[in-house]
Motif scaffolding. Structure first.
Motif, mmCIF file in Angstrom:
data_model
loop_
_atom_site.group_PDB
_atom_site.id
_atom_site.type_symbol
_atom_site.label_atom_id
_atom_site.label_comp_id
_atom_site.label_asym_id
_atom_site.label_seq_id
_atom_site.Cartn_x
_atom_site.Cartn_y
_atom_site.Cartn_z
ATOM 1 N N ARG A 4 0.834 -1.205 0.000
ATOM 2 C CA ARG A 4 0.000 0.000 0.000
ATOM 3 C C ARG A 4 0.872 1.260 0.000
ATOM 4 O O ARG A 4 0.568 2.237 -0.688
ATOM 5 N N SER A 5 1.962 1.218 0.759
ATOM 6 C CA SER A 5 2.881 2.360 0.803
ATOM 7 C C SER A 5 3.551 2.573 -0.550
ATOM 8 O O SER A 5 3.695 3.709 -1.024
ATOM 9 N N ASP A 6 3.935 1.470 -1.201
ATOM 10 C CA ASP A 6 4.578 1.565 -2.516
ATOM 11 C C ASP A 6 3.606 2.067 -3.579
ATOM 12 O O ASP A 6 3.985 2.850 -4.458
ATOM 13 N N ILE A 7 2.373 1.602 -3.505
ATOM 14 C CA ILE A 7 1.344 2.065 -4.444
ATOM 15 C C ILE A 7 1.152 3.576 -4.310
ATOM 16 O O ILE A 7 1.067 4.307 -5.311
ATOM 17 N N LYS A 8 1.102 4.041 -3.077
ATOM 18 C CA LYS A 8 0.932 5.475 -2.826
ATOM 19 C C LYS A 8 2.108 6.264 -3.386
ATOM 20 O O LYS A 8 1.939 7.340 -3.981
ATOM 21 N N ALA A 9 3.333 5.718 -3.219
ATOM 22 C CA ALA A 9 4.526 6.393 -3.729
ATOM 23 C C ALA A 9 4.513 6.453 -5.255
ATOM 24 O O ALA A 9 4.838 7.490 -5.850
ATOM 25 N N LEU A 10 4.136 5.355 -5.895
ATOM 26 C CA LEU A 10 4.046 5.331 -7.359
ATOM 27 C C LEU A 10 3.032 6.351 -7.859
ATOM 28 O O LEU A 10 3.247 7.021 -8.863
ATOM 29 N N GLN A 11 1.918 6.458 -7.138
ATOM 30 C CA GLN A 11 0.858 7.365 -7.563
ATOM 31 C C GLN A 11 1.342 8.815 -7.610
ATOM 32 O O GLN A 11 0.927 9.593 -8.472
ATOM 33 N N GLU A 12 2.248 9.166 -6.702
ATOM 34 C CA GLU A 12 2.782 10.532 -6.679
ATOM 35 C C GLU A 12 3.470 10.879 -7.996
ATOM 36 O O GLU A 12 3.416 12.020 -8.458
ATOM 37 N N TYR A 13 4.126 9.888 -8.593
ATOM 38 C CA TYR A 13 4.828 10.107 -9.855
ATOM 39 C C TYR A 13 3.877 10.061 -11.052
ATOM 40 O O TYR A 13 4.054 10.783 -12.024
ATOM 41 N N LEU A 14 2.894 9.185 -10.981
ATOM 42 C CA LEU A 14 2.028 8.944 -12.132
ATOM 43 C C LEU A 14 0.983 10.039 -12.335
ATOM 44 O O LEU A 14 0.417 10.154 -13.426
ATOM 45 N N VAL A 15 0.727 10.838 -11.309
ATOM 46 C CA VAL A 15 -0.298 11.872 -11.432
ATOM 47 C C VAL A 15 0.043 12.858 -12.547
ATOM 48 O O VAL A 15 -0.843 13.419 -13.196
ATOM 49 N N GLU A 16 1.343 13.050 -12.784
ATOM 50 C CA GLU A 16 1.783 13.954 -13.850
ATOM 51 C C GLU A 16 1.311 13.480 -15.221
ATOM 52 O O GLU A 16 1.144 14.273 -16.144
ATOM 53 N N TYR A 17 1.091 12.175 -15.364
ATOM 54 C CA TYR A 17 0.674 11.589 -16.636
ATOM 55 C C TYR A 17 -0.823 11.278 -16.649
ATOM 56 O O TYR A 17 -1.307 10.558 -17.517
ATOM 57 N N ASP A 18 -1.543 11.839 -15.663
ATOM 58 C CA ASP A 18 -2.988 11.639 -15.553
ATOM 59 C C ASP A 18 -3.329 10.146 -15.426
ATOM 60 O O ASP A 18 -4.336 9.686 -15.956
ATOM 61 N N ILE A 19 -2.463 9.420 -14.749
ATOM 62 C CA ILE A 19 -2.689 7.985 -14.513
ATOM 63 C C ILE A 19 -2.922 7.778 -13.022
ATOM 64 O O ILE A 19 -2.168 8.288 -12.193
ATOM 65 N N ARG A 20 -3.955 7.051 -12.701
ATOM 66 C CA ARG A 20 -4.243 6.735 -11.304
ATOM 67 C C ARG A 20 -4.214 5.221 -11.104
ATOM 68 O O ARG A 20 -4.548 4.454 -12.008
ATOM 69 N N ILE A 21 -3.810 4.819 -9.931
ATOM 70 C CA ILE A 21 -3.901 3.408 -9.545
ATOM 71 C C ILE A 21 -5.141 3.287 -8.678
ATOM 72 O O ILE A 21 -5.192 3.824 -7.572
ATOM 73 N N ILE A 22 -6.153 2.647 -9.221
ATOM 74 C CA ILE A 22 -7.421 2.532 -8.499
ATOM 75 C C ILE A 22 -7.527 1.159 -7.849
ATOM 76 O O ILE A 22 -6.897 0.190 -8.273
ATOM 77 N N SER A 23 -8.316 1.105 -6.803
ATOM 78 C CA SER A 23 -8.472 -0.139 -6.053
ATOM 79 C C SER A 23 -9.947 -0.470 -5.889
ATOM 80 O O SER A 23 -10.770 0.418 -5.635
ATOM 81 N N SER A 24 -10.286 -1.727 -6.072
ATOM 82 C CA SER A 24 -11.657 -2.180 -5.868
ATOM 83 C C SER A 24 -11.622 -3.532 -5.166
ATOM 84 O O SER A 24 -10.667 -4.305 -5.336
ATOM 85 N N PRO A 25 -12.644 -3.845 -4.368
ATOM 86 C CA PRO A 25 -12.651 -5.098 -3.603
ATOM 87 C C PRO A 25 -12.510 -6.348 -4.470
ATOM 88 O O PRO A 25 -11.867 -7.318 -4.069
ATOM 89 N N ASN A 26 -13.097 -6.342 -5.660
ATOM 90 C CA ASN A 26 -13.105 -7.538 -6.490
ATOM 91 C C ASN A 26 -11.871 -7.658 -7.392
ATOM 92 O O ASN A 26 -11.371 -8.760 -7.625
ATOM 93 N N LYS A 27 -11.378 -6.515 -7.895
ATOM 94 C CA LYS A 27 -10.301 -6.551 -8.880
ATOM 95 C C LYS A 27 -8.922 -6.210 -8.309
ATOM 96 O O LYS A 27 -7.910 -6.422 -8.954
#
Length: 232
Positions: free
Chosen positions: A39-62
């Motif tokens: 979860r910490s690594d995902i959050k760190a990656l998201q900080e970089y990816l926001v510049e490219y309008d990319i989000r890492i989304i999370s859902s219970p099933n997927k």
């Protein structure tokens, strides 16, 4: 902003390969870390990816997945172009450590040995071995690698000697990326033109090689001064 280390690059690759999503539990098992670390690594990656309008989304099933894939290749090229897994020889690795530590002197940045090892895709024991050779090289300039509290290592020494070391590293074993990083925003061609005109006006002759080195010293001096690194 958190560093993109080797593990976070693997998470990026896993999510890119599994476009429908991956659970945090699966990734934690594959990488041998806790779900909390994922979860910490995902959050760190998201900080970089926001510049490219990319989000890492999370859902219970997927589980975790990218919201879009159009910009992934561009993001990967830009974010991981510094990936140094191609440092095959000891000399390449030693030079990289030198570049990294010298680059950090501009803004007094420290880096832990663990982070540096992960960044280079090598073991901590290998890093320590190369670091001893780096210390020997820096000693020629009366520079030292020191541990800054518990935060990491950095190069210390007289400013003028740090500048000479940087110039010599560029001249003897430079890489284009290192050169571009430390001389970003300096118009070398314009600076060279000014130097030529000044030498001509003063009727001073310099060999081309000496003139190039003189230009480099001035360019580095400008960049160091911009970071409040002065020579009396």
């Amino acid at each position: 902003m958190a560093k993109i280390n080797k593990r976070r690059k693997k998470i990026f690759d896993m999510l890119k390969e599994h476009q429908t999503g991956l659970s945090g539990e699966f990734m934690s098992q594959q990488l041998g870390v806790s779900s909390r670390t994922i979860r910490s690594d995902i959050k760190a990656l998201q900080e970089y990816l926001v510049e490219y309008d990319i989000r890492i989304i999370s859902s219970p099933n997927k589980g975790y997945r990218f919201n879009k894939f159009e910009q992934l290749d561009t993001a990967e090229q830009n974010l991981f172009q510094e990936g140094v897994s191609n440092l095959e020889t000891a000399k390449q690795r030693i030079n990289y450590i030198l570049y990294r530590l010298l680059e950090n002197t501009f803004k007094d940045i420290v880096i832990t040995q663990n982070d540096l090892a992960e960044e280079m895709y090598i073991s901590l024991s290998t890093l320590k071995m190369h670091l001893n050779e780096v210390k020997d090289i820096l000693q020629k300039y009366d520079l030292k690698v020191t541990q800054y509290k518990t935060k990491g290592i950095k190069v210390i020494g007289e400013e003028v000697k740090i500048r000479y070391c940087i110039v010599d590293m560029i001249n003897t074993c430079s890489t284009e990326k290192f050169f571009q990083k430390i001389l970003a925003n300096v118009d070398i061609e314009l600076l060279d033109k000014i130097i030529k005109e000044t030498l001509s006006y003063k009727k001073i002759q310099l060999a081309d090689r000496s003139k190039e080195k003189f230009c480099l010293h001035i360019a580095i001096g400008m960049q160091r001064s911009n970071c409040n690194k002065f020579v009396s």
